[in-house]
Motif scaffolding. Structure first.
Motif, PDB file in Angstrom:
ATOM      1  N   LEU A 490       0.939  -1.239   0.163  1.00  0.00           N
ATOM      2  CA  LEU A 490      -0.123  -0.068   0.002  1.00  0.00           C
ATOM      3  C   LEU A 490       0.798   1.169   0.099  1.00  0.00           C
ATOM      4  O   LEU A 490       0.617   2.186  -0.896  1.00  0.00           O
ATOM      5  CB  LEU A 490      -0.962  -0.140   1.347  1.00  0.00           C
ATOM      6  CG  LEU A 490      -1.780   1.395   1.387  1.00  0.00           C
ATOM      7  CD1 LEU A 490      -2.677   1.461   0.139  1.00  0.00           C
ATOM      8  CD2 LEU A 490      -2.521   1.146   2.639  1.00  0.00           C
ATOM      9  N   ALA A 493       2.305   1.679  -3.539  1.00  0.00           N
ATOM     10  CA  ALA A 493       1.279   2.255  -4.545  1.00  0.00           C
ATOM     11  C   ALA A 493       1.122   3.743  -4.375  1.00  0.00           C
ATOM     12  O   ALA A 493       0.768   4.349  -5.124  1.00  0.00           O
ATOM     13  CB  ALA A 493       0.080   1.334  -4.510  1.00  0.00           C
ATOM     14  N   LYS A 494       0.739   3.824  -2.998  1.00  0.00           N
ATOM     15  CA  LYS A 494       0.320   5.381  -2.576  1.00  0.00           C
ATOM     16  C   LYS A 494       1.413   6.296  -3.025  1.00  0.00           C
ATOM     17  O   LYS A 494       1.163   7.427  -3.486  1.00  0.00           O
ATOM     18  CB  LYS A 494       0.331   5.396  -1.047  1.00  0.00           C
ATOM     19  CG  LYS A 494      -0.250   6.911  -0.675  1.00  0.00           C
ATOM     20  CD  LYS A 494       0.875   7.665  -0.025  1.00  0.00           C
ATOM     21  CE  LYS A 494       0.766   9.281   0.445  1.00  0.00           C
ATOM     22  NZ  LYS A 494       1.833   9.643   0.908  1.00  0.00           N
ATOM     23  N   LEU A 497       1.291   6.857  -6.731  1.00  0.00           N
ATOM     24  CA  LEU A 497      -0.064   7.707  -7.171  1.00  0.00           C
ATOM     25  C   LEU A 497       0.350   9.070  -6.846  1.00  0.00           C
ATOM     26  O   LEU A 497      -0.142  10.097  -7.428  1.00  0.00           O
ATOM     27  CB  LEU A 497      -1.351   7.118  -6.155  1.00  0.00           C
ATOM     28  CG  LEU A 497      -2.476   7.835  -6.384  1.00  0.00           C
ATOM     29  CD1 LEU A 497      -2.924   7.855  -7.922  1.00  0.00           C
ATOM     30  CD2 LEU A 497      -3.958   7.493  -5.530  1.00  0.00           C
ATOM     31  N   THR A 529      -4.576   1.525  -6.405  1.00  0.00           N
ATOM     32  CA  THR A 529      -4.220   2.007  -4.831  1.00  0.00           C
ATOM     33  C   THR A 529      -5.313   2.055  -3.940  1.00  0.00           C
ATOM     34  O   THR A 529      -5.107   1.608  -2.671  1.00  0.00           O
ATOM     35  CB  THR A 529      -3.689   3.613  -4.836  1.00  0.00           C
ATOM     36  OG1 THR A 529      -2.544   3.408  -5.948  1.00  0.00           O
ATOM     37  CG2 THR A 529      -3.190   3.607  -3.747  1.00  0.00           C
ATOM     38  N   TYR A 533      -5.709  -0.076  -0.504  1.00  0.00           N
ATOM     39  CA  TYR A 533      -6.002   0.301   0.947  1.00  0.00           C
ATOM     40  C   TYR A 533      -7.236  -0.561   1.574  1.00  0.00           C
ATOM     41  O   TYR A 533      -7.526  -0.849   2.704  1.00  0.00           O
ATOM     42  CB  TYR A 533      -6.635   1.687   0.765  1.00  0.00           C
ATOM     43  CG  TYR A 533      -6.832   2.501   2.039  1.00  0.00           C
ATOM     44  CD1 TYR A 533      -6.353   2.039   3.457  1.00  0.00           C
ATOM     45  CD2 TYR A 533      -7.979   3.439   2.091  1.00  0.00           C
ATOM     46  CE1 TYR A 533      -6.670   2.765   4.655  1.00  0.00           C
ATOM     47  CE2 TYR A 533      -8.405   4.018   3.192  1.00  0.00           C
ATOM     48  CZ  TYR A 533      -7.905   3.656   4.342  1.00  0.00           C
ATOM     49  OH  TYR A 533      -7.930   4.297   5.544  1.00  0.00           O
ATOM     50  N   LEU A 570      -1.422  -5.868  -7.708  1.00  0.00           N
ATOM     51  CA  LEU A 570      -1.017  -4.345  -7.395  1.00  0.00           C
ATOM     52  C   LEU A 570       0.128  -3.937  -8.189  1.00  0.00           C
ATOM     53  O   LEU A 570       0.317  -2.514  -8.240  1.00  0.00           O
ATOM     54  CB  LEU A 570      -0.752  -4.324  -5.860  1.00  0.00           C
ATOM     55  CG  LEU A 570      -0.533  -2.910  -5.419  1.00  0.00           C
ATOM     56  CD1 LEU A 570      -1.825  -1.930  -5.864  1.00  0.00           C
ATOM     57  CD2 LEU A 570      -0.246  -2.979  -3.866  1.00  0.00           C
ATOM     58  N   THR A 573       0.944  -1.000 -10.717  1.00  0.00           N
ATOM     59  CA  THR A 573       0.925   0.554 -10.588  1.00  0.00           C
ATOM     60  C   THR A 573       2.136   1.088 -11.228  1.00  0.00           C
ATOM     61  O   THR A 573       2.124   2.322 -11.614  1.00  0.00           O
ATOM     62  CB  THR A 573       0.707   0.652  -9.047  1.00  0.00           C
ATOM     63  OG1 THR A 573       1.693   0.057  -8.493  1.00  0.00           O
ATOM     64  CG2 THR A 573      -0.573   0.438  -8.490  1.00  0.00           C
TER      65      THR A 573
END
Length: 595
Positions: A490, A493-494, A497, A529, A533, A570, A573
């Motif tokens: 996470l 990915a965040k 983003l 993303t 979450y 995931l 991403t």
């Protein structure tokens, strides 16, 4: 195997993940105890699986029929099912009690809506459009309009539509030509043709309330001059009952790839009598109330059709015998092993579960924020709810319908040649689902809306709040070794983003084509993303339940599917980020005449 609503998953999301009962002190949630919600889910599952699902194939094969008297007959069994829908009290679940509704949170009604759509997408569109019309009038109508129309719409005694698209304009509504001429009695004469009107004419209700976008004579050009009107099929008499037939006609039905059981109409307004909703030239902002609700509903349709297709594929994979497992026979007494033993079949089924269950959690989480935006006494909670509803709507619509269609396509692939025939249900799910990527604003338009409007709204408050929320979650759980695969994935990915967001801010203004070229990849990066979450929160929830001694296999399944999502879905991403940062140069290099 016929469609079976995933009631246990709805209960997990509402009870365990969202902890719905913690809001019981709010009037809007007072009647939404989990005991009540469990009863609603069980009864909804019976109605949708026993009444609506058996009509899905009937509607597909029979379709709707238009007659020369401008009327439409729905498929066999639809009228009886609609009557059961109304008699069962399902229409009013989330509607205002002041107009006959039950006033439950919309997040609870969403579960029923998904079941209905998965069981019979074409049928569920009739009540879906009606609730959208109800919402627009509830938000912007006069008290007289509310008193007249809302009880009939909330009960589904009357149907509703939205009349936007015309032959020369779809997305660009500033080009519309339908005109409205004011009359001395305060009404308007509405003239023009609308196309692709879902549920525009049918035999399920005694009246149909069309919400029509039109331009009042002398209004400004473009979208600034658009107004919204109530144009009923039958003009209500002094007692509020259907009276004189209005000058609204269905000129025919579209021949479509899917959703055959829903009447998609060409509607002609021939100096029809209409009533203005809200202020002149403010019609588009009011219609967006209905459109935004519809966009969330379309995102839900992507998940719903994916769920139905996945169930069919999983059942087929466990039954179909072909080949032997690479690690040795798993069905030694049979001529071959079931295809579910093969890793590539497992890949398609696991992709489906990861997207469906993560996407469902994303939908419900967002819907809860929408409920809190209206119901919470805390101004900060209300603000966050409004911010998230605006920000997430294009992501939910675009990402979940793209991925839902992919799930339906993979479900057909699991079936092999059988899936390409009409003897198995997945071909219908694939055909029905395809429209969800197009209507209520194509997914390309959703991506442009996200990067062009929603990111910058309120100074970027929504997206920055989302980033901060993820950071806080990761910090709170980074010491938990059992959750480490989730928090690490996470956080990565965040970060990607956030990097993409900053790239857009720096490069999108300098060259708007950069923003356009990056928009679809950005939307998918955002969706991936967001689901990371959701899976991280579900992992924390499931781990806590297991640690507390629960032996419910659902919790172990959640952890297994969540780990699959983080490991095998995931990582996309990084590719999305790399693609969007290339900008528009290579995409726009060829001159138009080279195509």
């Amino acid at each position: 195997m016929p469609y079976q609503p995933p009631v246990r998953d709805y209960a997990f999301i509402l009870r365990d993940l969202l902890k719905l009962e913690r809001y019981a002190n709010l009037p809007a949630f007072a009647d939404a105890s989990m005991d009540t919600v469990d009863q609603i889910l069980d009864e909804a599952a019976k109605f949708t699986s026993e009444v609506l699902a058996p009509l899905n194939s009937v509607g597909d094969k029979e379709g709707c029929h238009w007659s020369a008297d401008n009327t439409v007959t729905t498929p066999k069994g639809f009228k009886e099912a609609y009557r059961q829908l109304v008699d069962g009290g399902w229409p009013g679940l989330g509607s205002d009690p002041a107009y006959g509704g039950q006033g439950l949170p919309h997040v609870v009604n969403l579960a029923f809506s998904e079941m209905s759509s998965a069981a019979n997408m074409a049928f569920s569109m009739y009540p879906g459009l009606t609730h959208g019309a109800y919402s627009a009038i509830h938000a912007a109508g006069t008290q007289e309009q509310k008193d007249l129309y809302l009880p009939k719409l909330a009960s589904f005694q009357w149907g509703g539509t939205m009349n936007l698209t015309e032959p020369q304009c779809g997305t660009d509504l500033g080009l519309l030509r339908t005109k409205a001429v004011p009359q001395a009695d305060g009404t308007y004469r509405i003239s023009g043709q609308k196309i692709w009107i879902s549920s525009g004419e049918h035999d399920l209700t005694e009246n149909i309330v069309h919400l029509v976008l039109a331009r009042i004579e002398g209004a400004p050009a473009g979208t600034r001059g658009i107004s919204l009107f109530i144009v009923p099929k039958f003009i209500p008499d002094k007692d509020g009952n259907p009276g004189e037939r209005n000058a609204v006609k269905c000129l025919g039905l579209e021949e479509k790839m899917g959703i055959h059981g829903n009447a998609t109409c060409v509607i002609s307004h021939e100096e029809a009598t209409g009533w203005l909703i809200g202020e002149e030239n403010r019609g588009l902002s009011i219609m967006f109330i209905m459109m935004n609700e519809a966009r969330l509903g379309v995102g839900m349709q992507g998940i719903a059709q994916a769920e139905a297709a996945y169930q069919a594929a999983a059942a087929f994979a466990k039954d179909r015998l072909q080949g032997r497992s690479l690690t040795g026979p798993k069905n030694p007494d049979g001529p071959a092993d079931p295809i579910i033993v093969h890793p590539d079949v497992r890949r398609m089924l696991m992709d489906a579960k990861a997207i469906i269950e993560g996407g469902r959690a994303f939908l419900f989480w967002t819907a809860l924020h929408g409920d809190l935006a209206e119901a919470s006494p805390d101004e900060a909670v209300r603000q966050k709810g409004h911010d998230y509803m605006a920000l997430m709507t294009p992501v939910l619509k675009g990402f979940l319908t793209d991925r839902g269609f992919n799930v339906c396509s993979d479900a057909m692939q699991v079936h092999g040649g059988s899936g390409f025939t009409e003897h198995f249900p997945v071909s219908q799910y694939l055909r029905d689902c395809r429209i969800a990527l197009i209507y209520e604003g194509t997914n390309g338009i959703q991506a442009l809306d996200l990067v062009g409007r929603k990111l910058a709204a309120e100074g970027g408050r929504g997206v920055m709040g989302f980033f901060a929320e993820i950071d806080a979650f990761v910090t709170a759980h980074e010491g938990d070794e059992a959750i480490k695969p989730f928090t690490e994935g996470l956080a990565k990915a965040k970060a990607e983003l956030q990097e993409a967001t900053m790239w857009l801010m720096q490069n999108g203004l300098a060259n708007p084509d950069n923003a356009g070229a990056a928009s679809t990849d950005y939307l998918h990066l955002f969706g991936l993303t967001a689901l990371a979450y959701m899976w991280s929160m579900m992992a924390v929830t499931a781990s806590a339940k297991i640690a507390a001694g629960s032996h419910d296999p659902l919790y172990a399944e959640k952890l297994a599917v969540g780990r699959y999502y983080m490991a095998r879905v995931l990582p996309e991403t990084s590719g999305r980020l790399a693609k969007l940062k290339t900008g528009a140069e290579t995409l726009m290099a060829l001159p138009a005449e080279s195509f």
